[in-house]
Design an enzyme around this catalytic site. Structure first.
Site, PDB file in Angstrom:
ATOM      1  N   GLU A   1       0.815  -1.215   0.000  1.00 31.33           N
ATOM      2  CA  GLU A   1       0.000   0.000   0.000  1.00 31.33           C
ATOM      3  C   GLU A   1       0.846   1.262   0.000  1.00 31.33           C
ATOM      4  O   GLU A   1       0.481   2.264  -0.626  1.00 31.33           O
ATOM      5  CB  GLU A   1      -0.951   0.005   1.201  1.00 31.33           C
ATOM      6  CG  GLU A   1      -2.085  -0.997   1.114  1.00 31.33           C
ATOM      7  CD  GLU A   1      -1.667  -2.427   1.396  1.00 31.33           C
ATOM      8  OE1 GLU A   1      -0.507  -2.640   1.835  1.00 31.33           O
ATOM      9  OE2 GLU A   1      -2.478  -3.338   1.187  1.00 31.33           O
TER      10      GLU A   1
ATOM     11  N   HIS B   1     -10.974  -5.712   8.733  1.00 32.80           N
ATOM     12  CA  HIS B   1     -11.798  -5.589   7.524  1.00 32.80           C
ATOM     13  C   HIS B   1     -13.065  -4.778   7.788  1.00 32.80           C
ATOM     14  O   HIS B   1     -13.977  -4.803   6.975  1.00 32.80           O
ATOM     15  CB  HIS B   1     -12.210  -6.972   7.007  1.00 32.80           C
ATOM     16  CG  HIS B   1     -11.086  -7.790   6.442  1.00 32.80           C
ATOM     17  ND1 HIS B   1     -10.120  -8.370   7.238  1.00 32.80           N
ATOM     18  CD2 HIS B   1     -10.781  -8.127   5.171  1.00 32.80           C
ATOM     19  CE1 HIS B   1      -9.275  -9.043   6.472  1.00 32.80           C
ATOM     20  NE2 HIS B   1      -9.645  -8.914   5.213  1.00 32.80           N
TER      21      HIS B   1
HETATM   22  C1  LIG Z   1      -1.610  -4.798   4.260  1.00 28.45           C
HETATM   23  C2  LIG Z   1      -2.604  -5.708   3.613  1.00 28.45           C
HETATM   24  N1  LIG Z   1      -3.028  -5.413   2.368  1.00 28.45           N
HETATM   25  C3  LIG Z   1      -3.941  -6.186   1.767  1.00 28.45           C
HETATM   26  C4  LIG Z   1      -4.443  -7.283   2.394  1.00 28.45           C
HETATM   27  C5  LIG Z   1      -5.492  -8.139   1.715  1.00 28.45           C
HETATM   28  N2  LIG Z   1      -4.928  -9.433   1.376  1.00 28.45           N
HETATM   29  C6  LIG Z   1      -5.095 -10.496   2.169  1.00 28.45           C
HETATM   30  S1  LIG Z   1      -4.286 -11.818   1.633  1.00 28.45           S
HETATM   31  C7  LIG Z   1      -3.698 -11.001   0.272  1.00 28.45           C
HETATM   32  C8  LIG Z   1      -2.809 -11.722  -0.679  1.00 28.45           C
HETATM   33  C9  LIG Z   1      -1.652 -12.339   0.005  1.00 28.45           C
HETATM   34  O1  LIG Z   1      -0.897 -13.065  -0.901  1.00 28.45           O
HETATM   35  P1  LIG Z   1       0.400 -13.848  -0.458  1.00 28.45           P
HETATM   36  O2  LIG Z   1       1.290 -12.960   0.322  1.00 28.45           O
HETATM   37  O3  LIG Z   1       0.955 -14.495  -1.648  1.00 28.45           O
HETATM   38  O4  LIG Z   1      -0.145 -14.936   0.581  1.00 28.45           O
HETATM   39  P2  LIG Z   1      -1.188 -16.113   0.312  1.00 28.45           P
HETATM   40  O5  LIG Z   1      -2.528 -15.573   0.680  1.00 28.45           O
HETATM   41  O6  LIG Z   1      -1.096 -16.518  -1.101  1.00 28.45           O
HETATM   42  O7  LIG Z   1      -0.812 -17.188   1.270  1.00 28.45           O
HETATM   43  C10 LIG Z   1      -4.161  -9.692   0.265  1.00 28.45           C
HETATM   44  C11 LIG Z   1      -3.889  -8.709  -0.784  1.00 28.45           C
HETATM   45  C12 LIG Z   1      -3.984  -7.548   3.699  1.00 28.45           C
HETATM   46  N3  LIG Z   1      -4.434  -8.595   4.404  1.00 28.45           N
HETATM   47  N4  LIG Z   1      -3.070  -6.754   4.277  1.00 28.45           N
END
Ligand SMILES: Cc1ncc(C[n+]2csc(CCOP(=O)(O)OP(=O)(O)O)c2C)c(N)n1
Ligand SMILES: [Mg+2]
Lengths: 402, 334
Positions: free
Chosen positions: B68, B137
């Site tokens: 972000e 959220h």
């Molecule tokens: C700071 C933040 N931004 C956005 C999100 C929303 N979000 C939750 S999981 C995710 C993707 C995460 O991907 P990755 O790091 O590859 O982990 P995975 O879920 O694939 O295990 C996002 C964008 C969040 N939880 N925290």
């Protein structure tokens, strides 16, 4: 033995990958990680001996067939636990469930390489690590059922609360490791004292400032930490190439510590590499990055619909790399493991699932005033006043209907 | 219940109002960009940007890396280069990594440059609770941004507003924090999308329901709750005037003060915690400017001053119809 890194032209087209000028690089979504990937058993369950895995051989050789069965059991049980989480969400018992399907070997490998005094800082998908740390899986359901925001005592099993804000936990882990250093609990040679910290995050998370800053802090301090990145290829709808132009494990080098890529679907490999990395950390060699190359076989969470952004052909490829099937074929190719063992594990999994289901359904709603509890350690008059107003207001309803 | 929408037009959800508004803004101005996590191929986790990447391409609808601070930081650079970025923050609780850029740079760049550069960007934040989500959220963090001079802050409450306000926000030369009530995303309304101009200004408060006895000021997700409370109170003979503030900074004090001077009573309703919530500012201004018209102190019906609770408790945390009516009763009791 290994799949080629190169995606055929038609396959790329089938994935809707347009070779737009701004999307440089070949999609690697079908790749099994490439030749640099440390792997001990191939897709068909055959033991691999090669130059890449040689440095880690001793850890695998030290494992007995019984150890292999234990690892299988762990993976099978957490897979079943995870499936139950998804089912409970579907039935309205949980608000949300982030599945780990496909990532069992990644998590169990490191989970079983950790020692009791080590400490884990997870994201939100590490149900398998929690299992290995002996955290009651029922505890993991609370926040997804909406009865608490974590709830368990992190210090009981050295497993920190799940962290949803992407990347935050990595800095906490490094700070904890800096504390370990100051306590003199690193490099003493005492296997019960020397401590490593492990933090877990995804491929998407590697873009966050927090992750990069945690690399910097860990490197500068030479802290006893293992960064365990589960590269499951997707960050919700965004594939790896939206986050990186080089293999993630190579990032470590730029920060000044080693990084390797391990086949995240081969539990012997994740175990062996984790053993090495943890030994390095505990003995004072500083940080280590492990990229566990794996695949998120399910949706991001139960709220997500992956058909919107990825092709099912991709899943088919990864199904063939299933971590459980692979270890099963390997074990069956050895001497002592019979089908009866797998039947027994299935039976145990049924029991676990039933226990989880009942425990979830019976989990009590939190007391109403819980939200006012434990906001501050010391008394806080303003909050007390609001709590009193809240209690008085709610009491007004209790008389109703009498 | 009064509604300001025309009866002819397109039936849109609040979410699709934003989609349609963004689409129109992008058609009208090739400098308008959309950027954020999952906004492209997926169309955003709430599908607000659905279809935009397909139609406007990957250069204008950017699936950004998961960062972000990076998103807002680079949006600043794009704005400096003459673009008008519309940034999506996936959920309220994930804006904080970008907070540094928003408060230190976005809010201040115009002043710092003595007016030489502007940052015409929009930061869209799905806000508020009520959807049974996990931690982070469901937050209502408007106060942080309201407290940062240089940012304009607005909150839409229905599809007509979401459609027009997003276009107005994009057209604004100042940075705008644009709050979208996520639990109202699926509420539908007929919107006249053929009109050439918005029915009202971006910051204009609107009397969403006229009344006599007490003014209830609200915005975003609470507007619907307050309208329902007014409906219920009306049947019992209490006439509530509901003011949908829409613009939070700047605040349309003219409309608000006129209503308070008429009714003599004000209850401010918001989901955000009470302590230093927006109600505090409104209360201070109204007390100062409408003192001789007030029959009761300004009261607040808000979330409690606690961290947002686990979802099983969120209904107790969030103001609902009963709590709004309780506040109204207390105001009338003076
Ligand atoms: C700071 C933040 N931004 C956005 C999100 C929303 N979000 C939750 S999981 C995710 C993707 C995460 O991907 P990755 O790091 O590859 O982990 P995975 O879920 O694939 O295990 C996002 C964008 C969040 N939880 N925290
Ligand atoms: Mg991922």
């Amino acid at each position: 033995m290994t799949d080629s890194d190169v995606v055929p032209e038609q396959a790329a087209a089938a994935f809707g990958v347009t070779h737009h000028e701004n999307v440089i690089g070949t999609p690697k979504i079908l790749s099994d990680g490439g030749p640099e990937t440390i792997r001990f058993i191939d897709q068909d369950g055959h033991r691999i001996r090669n130059e890449v895995n040689l440095p880690y051989d001793k850890y695998v050789d030290a494992l007995t067939e019984e150890d292999g069965r234990r690892l299988y059991r762990d993976m099978a049980l957490i897979r079943r636990f995870d499936a139950e989480g998804t089912a409970l969400q579907r039935q309205g018992e949980l608000g949300l469930w982030p599945g780990l399907l496909g990532q069992e070997a990644a998590q169990v490998g490191i989970g079983r390489a950790m020692r009791p005094q080590d400490y884990a800082f997870p994201s939100y998908r590490e149900h398998g690590v929690a299992w290995c740390r002996d955290v009651d899986p029922v505890n993991l359901l609370g926040m997804f059922r909406g009865v608490n925001n974590g709830g368990w005592d992190p210090n009981e099993k050295n497993f920190h609360l799940y962290t949803i804000v992407i990347g935050n936990q990595a800095l906490h882990a490094v700070g904890y490791a800096m504390g370990v250093q100051r306590d003199g609990a690193v490099g003493t040679g005492d296997p019960d004292r020397d401590t490593a910290v492990v933090t877990f995050f995804g491929d998407g998370a590697t873009s966050q400032g927090d992750i990069n800053e945690s690399f910097v802090f860990a490197a500068v301090n030479q802290s006893p930490i293992v960064f365990f990145c589960q590269n499951n290829q997707w960050a919700i709808s965004e594939p790896n190439e939206r986050q990186t132009r080089i293999p993630l494990y190579q990032r470590a080098r730029g920060f000044g510590f080693p990084g390797v890529r391990v086949d995240g679907n081969d539990v012997l490999a994740t175990y062996a590499v984790s053993m090495h990395a943890l030994d390095e950390a505990r003995s004072g060699q500083g940080p280590f990055l492990i990229e566990a190359y794996t695949y998120r076989m399910g949706a991001h969470t139960t709220s997500d619909d992956p058909t919107k952004y990825r092709d099912s052909a991709e899943l088919d490829i990864w199904r063939e790399r299933d971590p459980l099937l692979r270890l099963k074929s390997f074990l069956l190719s050895l001497h002592e493991t019979e089908q009866a063992f797998f039947d027994e594990v299935d039976r145990e999994a049924d029991e676990l699932a039933a226990r989880i289901r009942t425990a979830c359904q019976e989990m009590p709603d939190p007391p109403h005033s819980q939200m006012f509890d434990r906001v501050y350690v010391e008394p806080h008059a303003g909050l007390e006043k609001e709590r009193d107003e809240f209690v008085a207001y709610q009491a007004g309803f209790e008389g109703e209907g009498n | 219940m009064t509604t300001t929408a025309s009866s002819t037009g397109t039936r849109l959800t609040l979410a699709k109002g934003i989609t349609a508004g963004l689409r129109r803004a992008m058609e009208n101005d090739p400098k308008v960009l959309v950027m954020g996590e999952d906004v492209g191929r997926l169309g955003g986790v709430f599908r607000v940007t659905e279809g935009l990447q397909k139609d406007f391409g990957e250069d204008r609808v950017i699936d950004t890396p998961l960062a972000e601070s990076g998103i807002v930081g680079t949006a600043i650079g794009l704005a400096l280069r003459g673009y008008r970025p519309v940034v999506e923050i996936q959920f309220d609780g994930f804006v904080y990594p970008a907070f540094d850029h928003i408060t230190s740079q976005v809010a201040k760049m115009y002043a710092r440059s003595l007016g030489h550069v502007t940052l015409p960007m929009v930061i869209r934040i799905p806000c508020g609770g009520g959807i049974g989500a996990v931690e982070h959220h469901s937050e209502s963090n408007e106060s942080y941004f309201l407290h940062s001079a240089g940012l304009r802050v607005v909150a839409c409450s229905n599809a007509e507003d979401s459609y027009w306000m997003i276009q107005q926000a994009v057209a604004t030369d100042d940075p705008v924090i644009f709050f979208e009530p996520k639990r109202r995303y699926h509420d539908k309304m007929v919107v006249d999308t053929s009109a050439s101009a918005a029915p009202r200004g971006l910051y204009e408060a609107v009397v969403a329901r006229p009344g006599e006895h007490v003014t209830v000021a609200c915005y975003g997700p609470m507007v619907k709750t307050c309208l329902q409370a007014a409906e219920a109170a009306g049947q019992e003979g209490t006439s509530i005037e509901v003011v949908d503030l829409r613009g939070l900074n700047p605040l349309d004090t003219e409309t608000l003060f006129a209503s308070v001077r008429k009714t003599g009573r004000l209850v401010v309703v918001h989901e955000a915690s009470q302590f230093l919530g927006f109600g505090a500012e409104i209360s201070a201004q109204v007390t100062q400017e409408c003192f001789y018209h007030l029959e009761a102190p300004v009261l607040r019906v808000t979330g409690y001053s606690t961290p947002y609770p686990a979802s099983k408790l969120e209904e107790l945390f969030l103001p609902d119809l009963d709590r709004v009516l309780d506040g109204v009763d207390r105001a009338l009791a003076y």
